[in-house]
Design a protein around this motif. Sequence first.
Motif, PDB file in Angstrom:
ATOM      1  N   GLY A  40      -5.970 -17.216  -6.409  1.00  0.00           N
ATOM      2  CA  GLY A  40      -4.593 -16.713  -6.414  1.00  0.00           C
ATOM      3  C   GLY A  40      -4.331 -15.689  -7.501  1.00  0.00           C
ATOM      4  O   GLY A  40      -3.663 -14.681  -7.274  1.00  0.00           O
ATOM      5  N   GLU A  41      -4.879 -15.931  -8.689  1.00  0.00           N
ATOM      6  CA  GLU A  41      -4.668 -15.013  -9.814  1.00  0.00           C
ATOM      7  C   GLU A  41      -5.331 -13.661  -9.558  1.00  0.00           C
ATOM      8  O   GLU A  41      -4.750 -12.612  -9.830  1.00  0.00           O
ATOM      9  N   ALA A  42      -6.554 -13.675  -9.036  1.00  0.00           N
ATOM     10  CA  ALA A  42      -7.255 -12.420  -8.738  1.00  0.00           C
ATOM     11  C   ALA A  42      -6.522 -11.641  -7.640  1.00  0.00           C
ATOM     12  O   ALA A  42      -6.423 -10.416  -7.712  1.00  0.00           O
ATOM     13  N   MET A  43      -6.007 -12.351  -6.651  1.00  0.00           N
ATOM     14  CA  MET A  43      -5.284 -11.686  -5.566  1.00  0.00           C
ATOM     15  C   MET A  43      -4.007 -11.021  -6.087  1.00  0.00           C
ATOM     16  O   MET A  43      -3.693  -9.888  -5.730  1.00  0.00           O
ATOM     17  N   LYS A  44      -3.292 -11.707  -6.974  1.00  0.00           N
ATOM     18  CA  LYS A  44      -2.080 -11.126  -7.567  1.00  0.00           C
ATOM     19  C   LYS A  44      -2.425  -9.861  -8.342  1.00  0.00           C
ATOM     20  O   LYS A  44      -1.709  -8.862  -8.282  1.00  0.00           O
ATOM     21  N   ARG A  45      -3.537  -9.906  -9.094  1.00  0.00           N
ATOM     22  CA  ARG A  45      -3.945  -8.742  -9.884  1.00  0.00           C
ATOM     23  C   ARG A  45      -4.271  -7.559  -8.980  1.00  0.00           C
ATOM     24  O   ARG A  45      -3.841  -6.433  -9.221  1.00  0.00           O
ATOM     25  N   LEU A  46      -5.007  -7.821  -7.893  1.00  0.00           N
ATOM     26  CA  LEU A  46      -5.359  -6.738  -6.965  1.00  0.00           C
ATOM     27  C   LEU A  46      -4.134  -6.173  -6.258  1.00  0.00           C
ATOM     28  O   LEU A  46      -4.026  -4.964  -6.054  1.00  0.00           O
ATOM     29  N   LEU A  47      -3.205  -7.046  -5.879  1.00  0.00           N
ATOM     30  CA  LEU A  47      -1.978  -6.575  -5.228  1.00  0.00           C
ATOM     31  C   LEU A  47      -1.139  -5.722  -6.170  1.00  0.00           C
ATOM     32  O   LEU A  47      -0.556  -4.716  -5.750  1.00  0.00           O
ATOM     33  N   SER A  48      -1.096  -6.089  -7.448  1.00  0.00           N
ATOM     34  CA  SER A  48      -0.331  -5.278  -8.401  1.00  0.00           C
ATOM     35  C   SER A  48      -0.986  -3.912  -8.617  1.00  0.00           C
ATOM     36  O   SER A  48      -0.292  -2.906  -8.754  1.00  0.00           O
ATOM     37  N   ILE A  49      -2.313  -3.876  -8.620  1.00  0.00           N
ATOM     38  CA  ILE A  49      -3.016  -2.588  -8.746  1.00  0.00           C
ATOM     39  C   ILE A  49      -2.755  -1.730  -7.516  1.00  0.00           C
ATOM     40  O   ILE A  49      -2.484  -0.531  -7.623  1.00  0.00           O
ATOM     41  N   ALA A  50      -2.816  -2.328  -6.331  1.00  0.00           N
ATOM     42  CA  ALA A  50      -2.553  -1.582  -5.091  1.00  0.00           C
ATOM     43  C   ALA A  50      -1.136  -1.019  -5.102  1.00  0.00           C
ATOM     44  O   ALA A  50      -0.919   0.154  -4.757  1.00  0.00           O
ATOM     45  N   GLU A  51      -0.165  -1.824  -5.513  1.00  0.00           N
ATOM     46  CA  GLU A  51       1.224  -1.373  -5.563  1.00  0.00           C
ATOM     47  C   GLU A  51       1.389  -0.229  -6.559  1.00  0.00           C
ATOM     48  O   GLU A  51       2.073   0.758  -6.289  1.00  0.00           O
ATOM     49  N   LYS A  52       0.731  -0.343  -7.702  1.00  0.00           N
ATOM     50  CA  LYS A  52       0.811   0.691  -8.746  1.00  0.00           C
ATOM     51  C   LYS A  52       0.378   2.052  -8.220  1.00  0.00           C
ATOM     52  O   LYS A  52       0.950   3.077  -8.566  1.00  0.00           O
ATOM     53  N   TYR A  53      -0.648   2.067  -7.356  1.00  0.00           N
ATOM     54  CA  TYR A  53      -1.185   3.326  -6.834  1.00  0.00           C
ATOM     55  C   TYR A  53      -0.692   3.653  -5.431  1.00  0.00           C
ATOM     56  O   TYR A  53      -1.250   4.508  -4.756  1.00  0.00           O
ATOM     57  N   GLY A  54       0.354   2.939  -4.968  1.00  0.00           N
ATOM     58  CA  GLY A  54       0.967   3.265  -3.687  1.00  0.00           C
ATOM     59  C   GLY A  54       0.131   2.889  -2.475  1.00  0.00           C
ATOM     60  O   GLY A  54       0.280   3.490  -1.416  1.00  0.00           O
ATOM     61  N   GLN A  55      -0.737   1.902  -2.625  1.00  0.00           N
ATOM     62  CA  GLN A  55      -1.591   1.476  -1.514  1.00  0.00           C
ATOM     63  C   GLN A  55      -0.924   0.344  -0.751  1.00  0.00           C
ATOM     64  O   GLN A  55      -0.172  -0.445  -1.301  1.00  0.00           O
ATOM     65  N   LYS A  56      -1.206   0.260   0.535  1.00  0.00           N
ATOM     66  CA  LYS A  56      -0.736  -0.841   1.364  1.00  0.00           C
ATOM     67  C   LYS A  56      -1.901  -1.792   1.580  1.00  0.00           C
ATOM     68  O   LYS A  56      -3.025  -1.363   1.795  1.00  0.00           O
ATOM     69  N   VAL A  57      -1.640  -3.085   1.522  1.00  0.00           N
ATOM     70  CA  VAL A  57      -2.682  -4.097   1.684  1.00  0.00           C
ATOM     71  C   VAL A  57      -2.388  -4.881   2.952  1.00  0.00           C
ATOM     72  O   VAL A  57      -1.259  -5.326   3.179  1.00  0.00           O
ATOM     73  N   PHE A  58      -3.408  -5.027   3.797  1.00  0.00           N
ATOM     74  CA  PHE A  58      -3.267  -5.728   5.068  1.00  0.00           C
ATOM     75  C   PHE A  58      -4.271  -6.867   5.118  1.00  0.00           C
ATOM     76  O   PHE A  58      -5.346  -6.785   4.529  1.00  0.00           O
ATOM     77  N   PRO A  59      -3.969  -7.916   5.885  1.00  0.00           N
ATOM     78  CA  PRO A  59      -4.935  -9.010   6.033  1.00  0.00           C
ATOM     79  C   PRO A  59      -6.180  -8.533   6.787  1.00  0.00           C
ATOM     80  O   PRO A  59      -6.109  -7.558   7.543  1.00  0.00           O
ATOM     81  N   PRO A  60      -7.313  -9.204   6.600  1.00  0.00           N
ATOM     82  CA  PRO A  60      -8.563  -8.771   7.240  1.00  0.00           C
ATOM     83  C   PRO A  60      -8.484  -8.685   8.760  1.00  0.00           C
ATOM     84  O   PRO A  60      -9.158  -7.876   9.367  1.00  0.00           O
ATOM     85  N   ASP A  61      -7.653  -9.505   9.384  1.00  0.00           N
ATOM     86  CA  ASP A  61      -7.568  -9.514  10.854  1.00  0.00           C
ATOM     87  C   ASP A  61      -6.384  -8.703  11.383  1.00  0.00           C
ATOM     88  O   ASP A  61      -5.938  -8.885  12.508  1.00  0.00           O
ATOM     89  N   TYR A  62      -5.857  -7.782  10.577  1.00  0.00           N
ATOM     90  CA  TYR A  62      -4.678  -7.016  10.941  1.00  0.00           C
ATOM     91  C   TYR A  62      -4.818  -6.268  12.264  1.00  0.00           C
ATOM     92  O   TYR A  62      -3.916  -6.240  13.076  1.00  0.00           O
ATOM     93  N   LEU A  63      -5.958  -5.644  12.486  1.00  0.00           N
ATOM     94  CA  LEU A  63      -6.172  -4.869  13.719  1.00  0.00           C
ATOM     95  C   LEU A  63      -6.778  -5.713  14.837  1.00  0.00           C
ATOM     96  O   LEU A  63      -6.916  -5.238  15.956  1.00  0.00           O
ATOM     97  N   GLY A  64      -7.148  -6.957  14.505  1.00  0.00           N
ATOM     98  CA  GLY A  64      -7.903  -7.830  15.373  1.00  0.00           C
ATOM     99  C   GLY A  64      -7.258  -8.237  16.612  1.00  0.00           C
ATOM    100  O   GLY A  64      -7.591  -8.437  17.674  1.00  0.00           O
TER     101      GLY A  64
END
Length: 64
Positions: A40-64
Amino acid sequence: MESTKTPPGITGPQEGRNVSVVPVRPVDIGAFLPPPALDGEAMKRLLSIAEKYGQKVFPPDYLG
């Protein structure tokens, strides 16, 4: 991990700092490394980095 000084010839912000040297194992051509386990902690860190750089994060099965 083995700690050592920055190798000679390396300049910039790392110059003179202690760095960690991690042994590298070769990977076969065409092989992929396994994804890192994300708690959970690593995921929060990655999401904050993505938000900082304007990236959108999708679940692995998003297009599935």
